[in-house]
Scaffold this motif. Sequence first.
Motif, short mmCIF file in Angstrom:
data_model
loop_
_atom_site.label_atom_id
_atom_site.label_comp_id
_atom_site.label_asym_id
_atom_site.label_seq_id
_atom_site.Cartn_x
_atom_site.Cartn_y
_atom_site.Cartn_z
N THR A 72 0.84 -1.19 0.00
CA THR A 72 0.00 0.00 0.00
C THR A 72 0.88 1.25 0.00
OG1 THR A 72 -0.13 0.23 2.41
CG2 THR A 72 -1.72 -1.25 1.36
N GLY A 73 0.26 2.42 -0.18
CA GLY A 73 1.04 3.65 -0.25
C GLY A 73 0.24 4.88 0.14
N ARG A 74 -0.54 4.78 1.23
CA ARG A 74 -1.39 5.91 1.63
C ARG A 74 -0.59 7.09 2.14
NH1 ARG A 74 -5.21 5.05 5.88
NH2 ARG A 74 -3.89 3.38 6.67
N ALA A 75 0.52 6.81 2.87
CA ALA A 75 1.37 7.90 3.35
C ALA A 75 2.32 8.30 2.23
CB ALA A 75 2.16 7.44 4.58
N LEU A 76 2.23 9.54 1.78
CA LEU A 76 3.02 9.99 0.63
C LEU A 76 4.50 9.99 0.97
CD1 LEU A 76 0.81 12.92 -0.70
CD2 LEU A 76 0.83 10.52 -1.41
N VAL A 77 5.30 9.50 0.01
CA VAL A 77 6.74 9.33 0.22
C VAL A 77 7.50 10.07 -0.86
CG1 VAL A 77 8.62 7.65 0.27
CG2 VAL A 77 6.42 7.08 1.32
N ASP A 78 8.62 10.70 -0.49
CA ASP A 78 9.49 11.38 -1.43
C ASP A 78 10.83 10.64 -1.45
OD1 ASP A 78 10.68 13.22 -3.14
OD2 ASP A 78 11.25 14.57 -1.50
N SER A 79 11.27 10.18 -2.62
CA SER A 79 12.49 9.38 -2.72
C SER A 79 13.77 10.21 -2.62
CB SER A 79 12.51 8.60 -4.03
OG SER A 79 12.50 9.48 -5.15
N ILE A 80 13.63 11.55 -2.70
CA ILE A 80 14.83 12.39 -2.62
C ILE A 80 15.23 12.62 -1.16
CG2 ILE A 80 15.80 14.66 -3.15
CD1 ILE A 80 13.94 14.77 -5.57
N PRO A 241 16.79 1.03 25.50
CA PRO A 241 17.23 -0.35 25.78
C PRO A 241 17.30 -1.13 24.47
CG PRO A 241 15.46 0.31 27.26
CD PRO A 241 15.55 1.38 26.21
N GLN A 242 18.19 -2.09 24.39
CA GLN A 242 18.35 -2.82 23.13
C GLN A 242 17.09 -3.56 22.73
OE1 GLN A 242 21.93 -5.18 22.96
NE2 GLN A 242 23.17 -3.56 23.87
N ASN A 243 16.29 -4.00 23.71
CA ASN A 243 15.06 -4.71 23.35
C ASN A 243 13.93 -3.77 22.93
OD1 ASN A 243 14.34 -3.65 25.82
ND2 ASN A 243 13.78 -5.60 26.76
N CYS A 244 14.26 -2.46 22.81
CA CYS A 244 13.30 -1.48 22.29
C CYS A 244 13.77 -0.92 20.95
CB CYS A 244 13.11 -0.34 23.28
SG CYS A 244 12.31 -0.84 24.82
N ILE A 245 14.78 -1.55 20.35
CA ILE A 245 15.29 -1.13 19.04
C ILE A 245 15.02 -2.24 18.04
CG2 ILE A 245 17.31 -0.39 17.72
CD1 ILE A 245 18.55 0.57 20.35
N PHE A 246 14.31 -1.91 16.95
CA PHE A 246 13.87 -2.93 16.00
C PHE A 246 14.33 -2.61 14.58
CE2 PHE A 246 10.89 -2.78 19.51
CZ PHE A 246 10.85 -4.12 19.91
N PRO A 247 15.24 -3.41 14.02
CA PRO A 247 15.63 -3.23 12.61
C PRO A 247 14.51 -3.72 11.70
CG PRO A 247 17.26 -4.52 13.87
CD PRO A 247 16.01 -4.47 14.68
N VAL A 248 14.19 -2.93 10.68
CA VAL A 248 13.16 -3.33 9.72
C VAL A 248 13.59 -2.94 8.31
CG1 VAL A 248 11.30 -3.00 11.41
CG2 VAL A 248 11.82 -1.18 9.78
N LYS A 249 12.95 -3.56 7.34
CA LYS A 249 13.10 -3.15 5.94
C LYS A 249 11.75 -2.66 5.45
CE LYS A 249 13.91 -4.85 1.23
NZ LYS A 249 13.25 -3.67 0.73
N ASN A 250 11.69 -1.43 5.01
CA ASN A 250 10.45 -0.90 4.45
C ASN A 250 10.24 -1.41 3.03
OD1 ASN A 250 9.77 0.64 6.70
ND2 ASN A 250 10.84 2.46 5.95
N TYR A 251 8.98 -1.52 2.62
CA TYR A 251 8.70 -1.80 1.21
C TYR A 251 9.09 -0.57 0.40
CZ TYR A 251 6.24 -6.12 2.30
OH TYR A 251 5.96 -7.40 2.72
N HIS A 252 9.83 -0.81 -0.67
CA HIS A 252 10.34 0.29 -1.49
C HIS A 252 10.14 0.00 -2.97
CE1 HIS A 252 12.78 3.58 -2.86
NE2 HIS A 252 13.65 2.77 -3.42
N SER A 253 10.81 -1.05 -3.46
CA SER A 253 10.68 -1.39 -4.88
C SER A 253 9.73 -2.56 -5.09
CB SER A 253 12.06 -1.75 -5.45
OG SER A 253 12.61 -2.86 -4.76
N GLU A 254 9.36 -3.24 -4.00
CA GLU A 254 8.52 -4.43 -4.11
C GLU A 254 7.08 -4.08 -4.51
OE1 GLU A 254 11.80 -4.99 -1.22
OE2 GLU A 254 10.19 -3.53 -1.45
N ILE A 255 6.46 -4.96 -5.27
CA ILE A 255 5.04 -4.77 -5.60
C ILE A 255 4.18 -5.89 -4.98
CG2 ILE A 255 5.49 -3.48 -7.71
CD1 ILE A 255 4.95 -6.06 -9.29
N GLU A 256 4.83 -6.83 -4.31
CA GLU A 256 4.14 -7.89 -3.58
C GLU A 256 4.73 -7.96 -2.18
OE1 GLU A 256 1.62 -9.58 -4.70
OE2 GLU A 256 1.71 -9.11 -6.84
N THR A 257 3.91 -8.37 -1.21
CA THR A 257 4.42 -8.48 0.15
C THR A 257 5.35 -9.69 0.27
OG1 THR A 257 2.43 -9.72 0.79
CG2 THR A 257 2.45 -7.34 1.23
#
Length: 283
Positions: A72-80, A241-257
Amino acid sequence: MGKAPSKVVPKPLMEEWRKVWGHKNKYLQFLKDYQPYNKEVKQLRVLIHGPTGAGKSSFINTVDSALQGRVTGRALVDSIGVESFTIKHRTFKFNKGGPGTFYPFVFTDLMGLEKGTHGGVCVEDIKLAMKGHIKDGYNIVPCTKLSEDNQNYNKDPTLKDQVHVLVCVIAATTENILSDESMNKMRDVRLAASLMEIPQVAILTKIDEAFPEVKTDIKNVYKSKNLKQMVDDLSVKLGFPQNCIFPVKNYHSEIETNDEIDTLLLSAMKMTITFGEDYVNSL
């Protein structure tokens, strides 16, 4: 002459330090089943903040994608990402299936923090947002605190208007080059939230861009020595605290989950909602 001994290149991987794989459906079911126990709170309010270009809006879209099972893409994103693309104080609901049915948590998006005094959201506005003083839809004025006589100032916020979890989004690609000024602003926001006893988590985005071993295989995220070092550094610099830090990958170029992207995201969401639930039940 014999061959010169080859250099031993340290392996970038270590023993997995957090277990999340294989639990996507469990995390998703937790979110589907969740209902706030405190009857004054119909929806937990999660406030998203952080430096410009960190991927805050993309993070919101990725959460929405993981919940909907489609990109999805409801929140507008700027790639610059040179200056904040978000200008409104805007709240996002997440559809739970049928028309008019939503998850009992919302995300509030803000303009990003920027270096200097000529751009970005004012730290004082973030504090006002945490207290519930800013009405939804307010066009944020860079580096200017919302005045009490402004029509967008909520003079009598209730518990539902207030923030129940503060989420700081930081890009792994910029963590090492963030200015002291940016760090001080984020630390200022964190200390203000602490005084209000609002729980806080940090989301580390763009991990695939920062760490080749993660780009090769996202399942290396909790095996990467360099990423673990970054988590340790952020914990020291900002106090999470380290257990409150979460690495994630956002959807960027993908068109499927993708199950792995969703798993990282949903595991972070489970903890975020858990912290928020604990907070509203302690009031």
